[in-house]
Design a protein around this motif. Structure first.
Motif, PDB file in Angstrom:
ATOM      1  N   GLU A 138       1.953  -7.912  -1.585  1.00  0.00           N
ATOM      2  CA  GLU A 138       2.850  -7.939  -2.522  1.00  0.00           C
ATOM      3  C   GLU A 138       4.428  -9.174  -1.500  1.00  0.00           C
ATOM      4  O   GLU A 138       4.471  -9.383  -1.523  1.00  0.00           O
ATOM      5  N   VAL A 139       3.701  -8.814   0.153  1.00  0.00           N
ATOM      6  CA  VAL A 139       4.627  -9.613   0.804  1.00  0.00           C
ATOM      7  C   VAL A 139       4.092 -11.405   0.467  1.00  0.00           C
ATOM      8  O   VAL A 139       5.267 -12.154   0.972  1.00  0.00           O
ATOM      9  N   ALA A 140       2.824 -11.234   0.222  1.00  0.00           N
ATOM     10  CA  ALA A 140       2.247 -12.370   0.338  1.00  0.00           C
ATOM     11  C   ALA A 140       2.756 -13.629  -0.910  1.00  0.00           C
ATOM     12  O   ALA A 140       3.070 -14.605  -1.304  1.00  0.00           O
ATOM     13  N   GLY A 141       3.201 -12.151  -2.430  1.00  0.00           N
ATOM     14  CA  GLY A 141       3.754 -12.858  -3.427  1.00  0.00           C
ATOM     15  C   GLY A 141       5.028 -12.737  -3.867  1.00  0.00           C
ATOM     16  O   GLY A 141       4.818 -13.277  -4.914  1.00  0.00           O
ATOM     17  N   ALA A 142       5.633 -12.379  -3.054  1.00  0.00           N
ATOM     18  CA  ALA A 142       7.206 -12.111  -3.087  1.00  0.00           C
ATOM     19  C   ALA A 142       7.052 -11.344  -4.306  1.00  0.00           C
ATOM     20  O   ALA A 142       8.106 -11.674  -5.388  1.00  0.00           O
ATOM     21  N   LEU A 143       6.759  -9.864  -4.047  1.00  0.00           N
ATOM     22  CA  LEU A 143       6.752  -8.824  -5.302  1.00  0.00           C
ATOM     23  C   LEU A 143       8.295  -7.789  -3.766  1.00  0.00           C
ATOM     24  O   LEU A 143       7.759  -7.624  -2.989  1.00  0.00           O
ATOM     25  N   THR A 144       7.967  -6.843  -4.997  1.00  0.00           N
ATOM     26  CA  THR A 144       9.335  -5.886  -4.555  1.00  0.00           C
ATOM     27  C   THR A 144       8.002  -5.314  -3.171  1.00  0.00           C
ATOM     28  O   THR A 144       6.788  -4.677  -3.714  1.00  0.00           O
ATOM     29  N   VAL A 145       8.356  -5.355  -1.746  1.00  0.00           N
ATOM     30  CA  VAL A 145       7.288  -4.184  -1.645  1.00  0.00           C
ATOM     31  C   VAL A 145       7.558  -2.848  -1.337  1.00  0.00           C
ATOM     32  O   VAL A 145       8.128  -2.336  -0.343  1.00  0.00           O
ATOM     33  N   ASP A 146       6.286  -1.920  -2.108  1.00  0.00           N
ATOM     34  CA  ASP A 146       6.256  -0.422  -2.168  1.00  0.00           C
ATOM     35  C   ASP A 146       5.610   0.081  -1.839  1.00  0.00           C
ATOM     36  O   ASP A 146       4.813   1.373  -1.875  1.00  0.00           O
ATOM     37  N   GLY A 147       4.148  -0.619  -1.295  1.00  0.00           N
ATOM     38  CA  GLY A 147       2.740  -0.046  -1.555  1.00  0.00           C
ATOM     39  C   GLY A 147       2.415   0.553  -2.944  1.00  0.00           C
ATOM     40  O   GLY A 147       1.271   1.122  -2.432  1.00  0.00           O
ATOM     41  N   ALA A 174       8.439 -10.502   4.977  1.00  0.00           N
ATOM     42  CA  ALA A 174       7.611  -9.799   6.157  1.00  0.00           C
ATOM     43  C   ALA A 174       8.472  -8.370   6.759  1.00  0.00           C
ATOM     44  O   ALA A 174       7.835  -7.404   7.173  1.00  0.00           O
ATOM     45  N   VAL A 175       9.930  -8.393   6.889  1.00  0.00           N
ATOM     46  CA  VAL A 175      10.593  -7.238   7.587  1.00  0.00           C
ATOM     47  C   VAL A 175      10.108  -6.262   6.623  1.00  0.00           C
ATOM     48  O   VAL A 175      10.592  -4.973   6.897  1.00  0.00           O
ATOM     49  N   ALA A 176      10.871  -6.561   5.187  1.00  0.00           N
ATOM     50  CA  ALA A 176      10.785  -5.181   4.569  1.00  0.00           C
ATOM     51  C   ALA A 176       9.533  -4.709   4.059  1.00  0.00           C
ATOM     52  O   ALA A 176       9.423  -3.493   4.078  1.00  0.00           O
ATOM     53  N   ALA A 177       7.965  -5.078   4.991  1.00  0.00           N
ATOM     54  CA  ALA A 177       6.793  -4.167   4.418  1.00  0.00           C
ATOM     55  C   ALA A 177       7.130  -3.966   6.063  1.00  0.00           C
ATOM     56  O   ALA A 177       6.494  -2.334   5.946  1.00  0.00           O
ATOM     57  N   ILE A 178       7.971  -4.240   6.865  1.00  0.00           N
ATOM     58  CA  ILE A 178       7.595  -2.946   8.505  1.00  0.00           C
ATOM     59  C   ILE A 178       8.212  -2.368   8.308  1.00  0.00           C
ATOM     60  O   ILE A 178       7.750  -0.880   8.954  1.00  0.00           O
ATOM     61  N   ILE A 179       9.314  -2.176   8.128  1.00  0.00           N
ATOM     62  CA  ILE A 179      10.218  -0.656   7.224  1.00  0.00           C
ATOM     63  C   ILE A 179       9.523  -0.412   6.146  1.00  0.00           C
ATOM     64  O   ILE A 179       9.477   0.966   6.721  1.00  0.00           O
ATOM     65  N   ALA A 180       8.881  -0.579   5.364  1.00  0.00           N
ATOM     66  CA  ALA A 180       7.886   0.106   4.325  1.00  0.00           C
ATOM     67  C   ALA A 180       7.476   1.052   5.614  1.00  0.00           C
ATOM     68  O   ALA A 180       7.252   2.259   4.903  1.00  0.00           O
ATOM     69  N   ALA A 181       6.249   0.304   6.026  1.00  0.00           N
ATOM     70  CA  ALA A 181       5.274   1.071   6.821  1.00  0.00           C
ATOM     71  C   ALA A 181       5.804   1.764   7.987  1.00  0.00           C
ATOM     72  O   ALA A 181       5.232   3.024   7.854  1.00  0.00           O
ATOM     73  N   GLY A 182       7.501   1.441   8.626  1.00  0.00           N
ATOM     74  CA  GLY A 182       7.407   2.052   9.523  1.00  0.00           C
ATOM     75  C   GLY A 182       8.323   4.043   8.844  1.00  0.00           C
ATOM     76  O   GLY A 182       8.349   4.481   9.340  1.00  0.00           O
ATOM     77  N   ASN A 183       8.581   3.398   7.233  1.00  0.00           N
ATOM     78  CA  ASN A 183       9.327   4.704   6.322  1.00  0.00           C
ATOM     79  C   ASN A 183       8.193   5.632   6.792  1.00  0.00           C
ATOM     80  O   ASN A 183       7.990   6.685   6.309  1.00  0.00           O
ATOM     81  N   GLU A 184       6.820   5.396   6.259  1.00  0.00           N
ATOM     82  CA  GLU A 184       5.370   5.663   6.203  1.00  0.00           C
ATOM     83  C   GLU A 184       5.412   7.034   7.388  1.00  0.00           C
ATOM     84  O   GLU A 184       4.685   8.276   6.338  1.00  0.00           O
ATOM     85  N   ILE A 185       5.717   6.781   8.732  1.00  0.00           N
ATOM     86  CA  ILE A 185       5.609   7.428   9.255  1.00  0.00           C
ATOM     87  C   ILE A 185       6.327   8.059  10.547  1.00  0.00           C
ATOM     88  O   ILE A 185       6.763   8.609  11.343  1.00  0.00           O
ATOM     89  N   ALA A 186       7.712   8.391   9.497  1.00  0.00           N
ATOM     90  CA  ALA A 186       9.052   7.972  10.496  1.00  0.00           C
ATOM     91  C   ALA A 186       9.034   9.679  10.585  1.00  0.00           C
ATOM     92  O   ALA A 186       9.897  10.186  11.670  1.00  0.00           O
ATOM     93  N   THR A 187       8.449  10.721   9.955  1.00  0.00           N
ATOM     94  CA  THR A 187       9.095  11.837  10.185  1.00  0.00           C
ATOM     95  C   THR A 187       7.167  12.517  11.457  1.00  0.00           C
ATOM     96  O   THR A 187       7.591  13.885  11.191  1.00  0.00           O
ATOM     97  N   LYS A 188       6.584  11.325  11.324  1.00  0.00           N
ATOM     98  CA  LYS A 188       5.687  12.028  11.799  1.00  0.00           C
ATOM     99  C   LYS A 188       5.989  12.498  13.681  1.00  0.00           C
ATOM    100  O   LYS A 188       6.928  11.770  14.250  1.00  0.00           O
ATOM    101  N   GLY A 216       1.300  -2.912   8.500  1.00  0.00           N
ATOM    102  CA  GLY A 216       1.619  -2.685   7.141  1.00  0.00           C
ATOM    103  C   GLY A 216       2.196  -5.111   6.524  1.00  0.00           C
ATOM    104  O   GLY A 216       2.173  -4.276   5.596  1.00  0.00           O
ATOM    105  N   ALA A 217       2.658  -5.002   7.312  1.00  0.00           N
ATOM    106  CA  ALA A 217       3.154  -6.197   6.315  1.00  0.00           C
ATOM    107  C   ALA A 217       1.926  -7.613   7.266  1.00  0.00           C
ATOM    108  O   ALA A 217       2.330  -8.748   6.540  1.00  0.00           O
ATOM    109  N   GLY A 218       1.010  -6.631   7.356  1.00  0.00           N
ATOM    110  CA  GLY A 218      -0.279  -7.806   7.762  1.00  0.00           C
ATOM    111  C   GLY A 218      -0.364  -8.827   8.780  1.00  0.00           C
ATOM    112  O   GLY A 218      -0.860  -9.687   9.110  1.00  0.00           O
TER     113      GLY A 218
END
Length: 211
Positions: free
Chosen positions: A74-83, A150-164, A192-194
């Motif tokens: 999604e980052v490479a294709g300029a798409l909405t980064v939501d996994g 890339a920043v949006a992807a980093i934040i999306a990945a961080g959100n996945e483990i925010a409660t760990k 998460g951002a490659g």
């Protein structure tokens, strides 16, 4: 009694087939996200491998590693980064995999002749970060409007483990862990951002990337 058991079995099978996360479907006919399984997931995983040029297990199970690969696409294709992959994004993934294969063949042909490829586009410089992320009450973050992909992807990945929970050494032996330490968390977010292929300890980040 036999009729009752048969009826219950038929109902159970019909119910299981109706579950969106587990029912296999034709490619690009449903949205794929974590928990999805089936042949369409396996096909998406194979296409991710081709489009990204990196191995993605085509096991037909959409897990955290597949979601991370989807975010990189999604980052490479300029798409909405939501996994996750909508039907339209799956078609875009199929087209990207086809282009990647054609580019690989062209590069191999150029390498075989020892020449350069004049048609290769010049790399586009990454945009400078703008704005400030917002910290949400639940501990996740929201990227600012116009943030680099890339920043949006980093934040999306961080959100996945925010409660760990914090766990020393967590996130270093495996990406998917029960807890993470500081450098393990940073590694997971960058992956998460490659931007990172393997987790690194704190000292490794002292010389990683540009100042």
């Amino acid at each position: 009694m036999v009729l009752v058991l048969a009826s219950l079995l038929a109902f159970a099978c019909a119910f299981a087939a109706a579950l969106p996360g587990t029912a296999s479907a034709a490619f690009a006919t449903r949205t794929l996200a974590e928990g999805s399984t089936g042949k369409d997931v396996a096909k998406a995983q194979r296409l991710l491998s081709r489009a990204l040029g990196e191995p993605v297990d085509a096991d037909g199970e959409f897990g955290p590693m597949t979601a991370a690969a989807v975010r990189r696409f999604e980052v490479a294709g300029a798409l909405t980064v939501d996994g996750s992959l909508t039907p339209d994004e799956q078609l875009a993934l199929k087209a990207a995999a086809k282009r990647a294969r054609a580019e690989q063949r062209a590069a191999e042909a150029v390498a075989a002749t020892g020449g350069a490829n004049p048609a290769a586009p010049a790399p586009t410089p990454a945009p400078a970060p703008t704005g400030t992320a917002t910290l949400n009450p639940d501990g996740t973050a929201t990227p600012p409007t116009g943030a680099p992909r890339a920043v949006a992807a980093i934040i999306a990945a961080g959100n996945e483990i925010a409660t760990k929970p914090y766990r020393f050494g967590g996130g270093h032996r495996t990406w998917v862990d029960t807890g993470y330490d500081c450098s393990g968390s940073v590694s997971y977010a960058l992956h998460g951002a490659g931007l990172l292929d393997a987790s690194m300890p704190s000292g490794g980040f002292e010389e990683w990337g540009e100042p």
